[in-house]
Design a protein around this motif. Sequence first.
Motif, PDB file in Angstrom:
ATOM      1  N   LYS A  21     -38.769  45.016   1.192  1.00  0.00           N
ATOM      2  CA  LYS A  21     -38.013  43.570   1.465  1.00  0.00           C
ATOM      3  C   LYS A  21     -36.922  43.384   0.349  1.00  0.00           C
ATOM      4  N   ALA A  22     -37.396  43.708  -1.054  1.00  0.00           N
ATOM      5  CA  ALA A  22     -36.272  43.559  -1.864  1.00  0.00           C
ATOM      6  C   ALA A  22     -34.961  44.381  -2.018  1.00  0.00           C
ATOM      7  N   LYS A  23     -35.373  45.603  -1.443  1.00  0.00           N
ATOM      8  CA  LYS A  23     -34.304  46.576  -1.719  1.00  0.00           C
ATOM      9  C   LYS A  23     -33.845  46.877  -0.588  1.00  0.00           C
ATOM     10  N   LEU A  24     -34.432  46.724   0.759  1.00  0.00           N
ATOM     11  CA  LEU A  24     -33.948  47.069   1.995  1.00  0.00           C
ATOM     12  C   LEU A  24     -33.538  45.789   2.800  1.00  0.00           C
ATOM     13  N   GLY A  25     -33.830  44.569   2.513  1.00  0.00           N
ATOM     14  CA  GLY A  25     -33.367  43.515   3.069  1.00  0.00           C
ATOM     15  C   GLY A  25     -33.914  43.382   4.485  1.00  0.00           C
ATOM     16  N   VAL A  26     -35.269  43.804   4.632  1.00  0.00           N
ATOM     17  CA  VAL A  26     -35.704  43.706   5.950  1.00  0.00           C
ATOM     18  C   VAL A  26     -36.638  42.240   5.678  1.00  0.00           C
ATOM     19  N   THR A  27     -36.973  41.736   7.073  1.00  0.00           N
ATOM     20  CA  THR A  27     -37.685  40.636   7.437  1.00  0.00           C
ATOM     21  C   THR A  27     -38.975  41.026   7.671  1.00  0.00           C
ATOM     22  N   ALA A  43     -38.300  52.319   5.456  1.00  0.00           N
ATOM     23  CA  ALA A  43     -36.921  52.916   5.204  1.00  0.00           C
ATOM     24  C   ALA A  43     -36.485  53.567   6.114  1.00  0.00           C
ATOM     25  N   ALA A  44     -37.020  54.618   6.715  1.00  0.00           N
ATOM     26  CA  ALA A  44     -36.878  55.542   7.842  1.00  0.00           C
ATOM     27  C   ALA A  44     -36.610  54.693   9.189  1.00  0.00           C
ATOM     28  N   SER A  51     -45.717  55.375   0.616  1.00  0.00           N
ATOM     29  CA  SER A  51     -45.821  55.725   2.012  1.00  0.00           C
ATOM     30  C   SER A  51     -45.315  54.663   2.873  1.00  0.00           C
ATOM     31  N   VAL A  52     -45.645  53.463   2.421  1.00  0.00           N
ATOM     32  CA  VAL A  52     -45.090  52.322   3.297  1.00  0.00           C
ATOM     33  C   VAL A  52     -43.736  52.160   3.017  1.00  0.00           C
ATOM     34  N   TYR A  53     -43.342  51.888   1.857  1.00  0.00           N
ATOM     35  CA  TYR A  53     -41.957  51.777   1.664  1.00  0.00           C
ATOM     36  C   TYR A  53     -41.130  52.831   2.426  1.00  0.00           C
ATOM     37  N   LYS A  69     -37.408  43.854  11.608  1.00  0.00           N
ATOM     38  CA  LYS A  69     -38.505  43.051  11.363  1.00  0.00           C
ATOM     39  C   LYS A  69     -39.454  43.876  11.149  1.00  0.00           C
ATOM     40  N   ILE A  70     -40.209  43.834  10.073  1.00  0.00           N
ATOM     41  CA  ILE A  70     -41.556  44.652   9.859  1.00  0.00           C
ATOM     42  C   ILE A  70     -42.616  43.741   9.605  1.00  0.00           C
ATOM     43  N   ALA A  71     -43.968  44.251   9.965  1.00  0.00           N
ATOM     44  CA  ALA A  71     -45.137  43.562  10.127  1.00  0.00           C
ATOM     45  C   ALA A  71     -46.474  44.310   9.597  1.00  0.00           C
ATOM     46  N   LEU A  72     -46.963  43.782   8.555  1.00  0.00           N
ATOM     47  CA  LEU A  72     -48.240  44.450   7.879  1.00  0.00           C
ATOM     48  C   LEU A  72     -49.303  43.852   8.287  1.00  0.00           C
TER      49      LEU A  72
END
Length: 350
Positions: free
Chosen positions: A66-72, A288-289, A282-284, A39-42
């Motif tokens: 979200k599209a490439k890594l499938g995160v919420t 990913a990390a 930078s956000v991506y 889960k990621i919040a901006l």
Amino acid sequence: MKFRTLALVAALAALALTVLTGWALAKGPAKKSQAKAVKIALVTDIGGLNDRGFNHLSYVGLQRAKAKLGVTTRVFITQTANDRTPNLTRAAQLGYGLVIPVGVLFAFGPLDDVAPSFPNTKFAGVDVQWSSLTKKPTNVRGIQFKEQEAGYLVGYIAGLVIKRHPHAGKQVVSGVGANKVPAIVRYLGGFRAGAKKADPKVTVLINYANDPTFADQAKCKETTLNQIQRGSGIAFEAAGACGLGGLDAAKEKGIWGIGVDADQGFLGKHILTSALKNVALSVYQAIAAYKANPSGFKGGFDKTYSVKNNGVGYGKLSTKLSKADRAFITKKLKVIKKQIASGKIKPPTQ
């Protein structure tokens, strides 16, 4: 009788096997579906997602992840300065493992107030310098940019253009900062040096609009108009949303404007170019990390982006320039960009 007993035992064994097999098959997928979501919040700064600048670029990086890594993901919108701390707190309380606040103003209180209270939550602050945080929370990672390199590149462009095409017979260019924060000081320091490199005879005016919100367009417009009255033919707006007012002034008075952070050429052909910060990248990369190793996502330092790692640069040149001018500038810039990447040129930070 013996035969019927054996048959009954066999039937019961088969039934037990079927039940156990079904239970095992059901258990596998259930365990997989219960895997903990990343889960990621901006948390935006004032201006919203359509600010065509920092917030928008950060959101682009979030959507890519979200599209490439499938995160919420979830976005918390900051409407006023008073929303910064509550938004950070709410994101952490709701279990978002990585919280990404956008903008330097989160370093002046909000992160120091919130991060120590949520040691199991990771924070990655865009334009936040970790070493500037009072409490030095180890669960915060700063995301920094070498703005002086981007400033140098657009300053070099400004110097070349004003040298070839003086404005009203003068070789004067200018830079406007919203407020005197490190990132803007670096932008303007690089801009001055780059312009002088291209045209040693150029006069570089540097002024601040004294806008702590980075969103008061009227203040940047007034500051830019004053510079134009003093002869400026090219104005660089290192001022966030405030700078949109300055770019509007440039258009009204028929001079060149230089955008900041995002490529602001969409504003019109009067935009000579823009100093770029690859905020989306930078956000991506932070997301990913974190996804690769949530518990091992390190804080307590700054991840820095530069010309060398494609973190900063310059935008498209205006088509209002002649083809000969664009070719001349592009050729010169390739050399300068390589020299910055190699360390041969080290733009000043102020």
